[in-house]
Design a protein around this motif. Structure first.
Motif, mmCIF file in Angstrom:
data_model
loop_
_atom_site.group_PDB
_atom_site.id
_atom_site.type_symbol
_atom_site.label_atom_id
_atom_site.label_comp_id
_atom_site.label_asym_id
_atom_site.label_seq_id
_atom_site.Cartn_x
_atom_site.Cartn_y
_atom_site.Cartn_z
ATOM 1 N N ILE A 87 8.732 -0.989 4.771
ATOM 2 C CA ILE A 87 8.854 -0.486 3.746
ATOM 3 C C ILE A 87 8.381 0.903 3.877
ATOM 4 C CG2 ILE A 87 7.597 -0.220 1.253
ATOM 5 C CD1 ILE A 87 9.554 -2.683 1.712
ATOM 6 N N ARG A 88 7.513 1.420 4.918
ATOM 7 C CA ARG A 88 7.165 2.676 5.158
ATOM 8 C C ARG A 88 8.453 3.395 5.727
ATOM 9 N NH1 ARG A 88 2.100 4.632 5.007
ATOM 10 N NH2 ARG A 88 0.530 3.086 4.648
ATOM 11 N N ASN A 89 9.201 2.949 6.187
ATOM 12 C CA ASN A 89 10.453 3.331 6.968
ATOM 13 C C ASN A 89 11.740 3.114 5.913
ATOM 14 O OD1 ASN A 89 9.497 4.525 9.398
ATOM 15 N ND2 ASN A 89 9.098 2.202 9.841
ATOM 16 N N SER B 292 1.005 -1.343 -0.083
ATOM 17 C CA SER B 292 0.007 0.122 0.197
ATOM 18 C C SER B 292 0.704 1.225 -0.042
ATOM 19 C CB SER B 292 -0.749 0.133 1.264
ATOM 20 O OG SER B 292 -0.161 -0.093 2.524
ATOM 21 N N PHE B 293 2.171 1.148 0.191
ATOM 22 C CA PHE B 293 3.099 2.406 0.267
ATOM 23 C C PHE B 293 4.234 2.067 -0.460
ATOM 24 C CE2 PHE B 293 6.585 4.674 2.045
ATOM 25 C CZ PHE B 293 6.287 5.774 2.045
ATOM 26 N N TRP B 294 4.851 3.145 -1.131
ATOM 27 C CA TRP B 294 6.169 3.167 -1.666
ATOM 28 C C TRP B 294 6.703 4.443 -1.728
ATOM 29 C CZ3 TRP B 294 8.740 -1.237 -2.272
ATOM 30 C CH2 TRP B 294 9.910 -1.056 -3.019
ATOM 31 N N PRO B 295 7.938 4.572 -1.344
ATOM 32 C CA PRO B 295 8.505 6.037 -1.408
ATOM 33 C C PRO B 295 8.359 6.686 -2.895
ATOM 34 C CG PRO B 295 9.858 4.374 -0.366
ATOM 35 C CD PRO B 295 8.874 3.629 -1.123
ATOM 36 N N ALA C 28 15.885 -0.567 5.587
ATOM 37 C CA ALA C 28 15.120 -0.669 6.953
ATOM 38 C C ALA C 28 14.989 -2.162 7.342
ATOM 39 C CB ALA C 28 13.601 -0.080 6.309
ATOM 40 N N VAL C 29 14.416 -2.464 8.401
ATOM 41 C CA VAL C 29 14.383 -3.931 9.178
ATOM 42 C C VAL C 29 13.104 -4.359 9.332
ATOM 43 C CG1 VAL C 29 15.032 -5.252 11.185
ATOM 44 C CG2 VAL C 29 16.545 -3.343 10.191
ATOM 45 N N VAL C 30 13.082 -5.599 8.773
ATOM 46 C CA VAL C 30 11.608 -6.377 9.152
ATOM 47 C C VAL C 30 12.081 -7.097 10.465
ATOM 48 C CG1 VAL C 30 10.017 -8.286 8.284
ATOM 49 C CG2 VAL C 30 11.038 -6.611 6.541
ATOM 50 N N HIS C 31 11.169 -6.975 11.292
ATOM 51 C CA HIS C 31 11.551 -7.585 12.843
ATOM 52 C C HIS C 31 10.396 -7.933 13.283
ATOM 53 C CE1 HIS C 31 13.101 -8.457 16.556
ATOM 54 N NE2 HIS C 31 12.488 -7.540 17.247
ATOM 55 N N TRP D 181 14.591 8.396 19.816
ATOM 56 C CA TRP D 181 14.885 9.148 18.574
ATOM 57 C C TRP D 181 14.351 8.198 17.464
ATOM 58 C CZ3 TRP D 181 16.949 13.689 17.353
ATOM 59 C CH2 TRP D 181 17.418 13.849 16.167
ATOM 60 N N LYS D 182 13.504 8.537 16.563
ATOM 61 C CA LYS D 182 12.947 7.588 15.683
ATOM 62 C C LYS D 182 13.844 7.661 14.196
ATOM 63 C CE LYS D 182 10.071 6.962 18.843
ATOM 64 N NZ LYS D 182 10.344 5.762 19.491
ATOM 65 N N SER D 183 14.015 6.400 13.705
ATOM 66 C CA SER D 183 14.740 6.246 12.603
ATOM 67 C C SER D 183 14.594 4.919 12.190
ATOM 68 C CB SER D 183 16.228 6.679 12.790
ATOM 69 O OG SER D 183 16.885 6.409 11.357
ATOM 70 N N GLY D 184 13.832 4.782 11.191
ATOM 71 C CA GLY D 184 13.585 3.470 10.343
ATOM 72 C C GLY D 184 12.628 2.510 11.284
ATOM 73 N N GLY D 185 11.927 3.212 12.147
ATOM 74 C CA GLY D 185 10.775 2.468 12.792
ATOM 75 C C GLY D 185 10.571 3.101 14.172
ATOM 76 N N ASP D 186 10.079 2.173 15.084
ATOM 77 C CA ASP D 186 9.928 2.811 16.510
ATOM 78 C C ASP D 186 11.150 2.296 17.317
ATOM 79 O OD1 ASP D 186 9.185 3.241 19.035
ATOM 80 O OD2 ASP D 186 7.570 1.833 19.235
#
Length: 230
Positions: A127-129, A2-5, A198-201, A54-59
């Motif tokens: 993907i959003r991040n 649903s999202f892509w940069p 970004a990381v899938v976790h 500090w937010k970068s690439g996710g929570d």
């Protein structure tokens, strides 16, 4: 998905083509997977660090171990008028001597050194991040390109880092996707100004890892070749 940069993403404005000295080992794909770490950062060290929201690439939360001036600060070195090099150890470094010894043992000029705490994140969230890093702001053209190193502290074999190169419009090219597994001790060097990441976790517990910036140089090149996975 649903999202892509798109072309309005802030990463698109970050420079890709510059005269900086780069490493041949990263030229083709922008990433080198290293042998698993031969040291173990005790949980008592990385959990005892002072983390900042500090937010970068996710929570995310970050524990700064080396910064532009030795203060506990997650902002880019450019806020202090510096390139991401010649870092100064913070009070957190005294809490985690194994991390300090590891980074210094590389021998290359290092910039920001941080432990990251990442909350669980599915692929859509990752993907959003997706983003590229602004590692080389203020970096003189005749010096080495800044890249980043990861070391995984926790064991997350189902987690992975997404890496994607750029398409002709400077956006992430899905056909170039590489997935780097994030089991305990996994290590890799990434040109994060070039590659979207970004990381899938998945799971229900945070992931902890070490992220360090290093200047491309003959010293770093020699270290990477010595540490590269066969």
């Amino acid at each position: 998905m649903s999202f892509w940069p798109n072309s309005e993403h802030w990463s698109v404005k970050i420079s890709l083509n510059t005269p900086h000295t780069r490493l041949d080992v990263l030229a083709e794909t922008g990433v080198v997977v290293l042998k698993d770490a031969d040291f173990d950062c005790p949980e008592s060290e990385y959990l005892a660090l002072e983390y900042m929201d500090w937010k970068s690439g996710g929570d995310t939360n970050f524990a700064p171990l080396a910064t532009a001036d030795g203060e506990l600060d997650c902002r880019g070195f450019w806020d202090k008028g510096k390139t991401d090099k010649d870092a100064v150890w913070t009070s957190n470094a005294a809490v985690a001597p194994s991390i300090k010894n590891y980074v210094e043992g590389v021998g290359a000029n290092f910039g920001r050194v941080r432990a990251i705490k990442l909350a669980p994140q599915d692929r859509e969230g990752a993907i959003r991040n997706l983003h590229r890093d602004d590692n080389n702001r203020f970096n003189p053209d005749n010096e080495g390109w800044v890249v980043r190193s990861w070391v995984e502290f926790t064991d997350n074999p189902d987690s992975y880092m997404i890496l994607m190169d750029n398409d002709e419009n400077g956006l992430p090219d899905a056909s170039t996707e590489v997935r780097v597994p994030l089991h305990k001790g996994s290590r890799f060097i990434v040109d994060t100004q070039r590659l979207w990441h970004a990381v899938v976790h998945p799971g229900d517990a945070p992931r902890y890892a070490l992220i360090s910036s290093f200047e491309s140089s003959p010293v770093l090149d020699e270290w990477i070749h010595a540490q590269a996975a066969s």
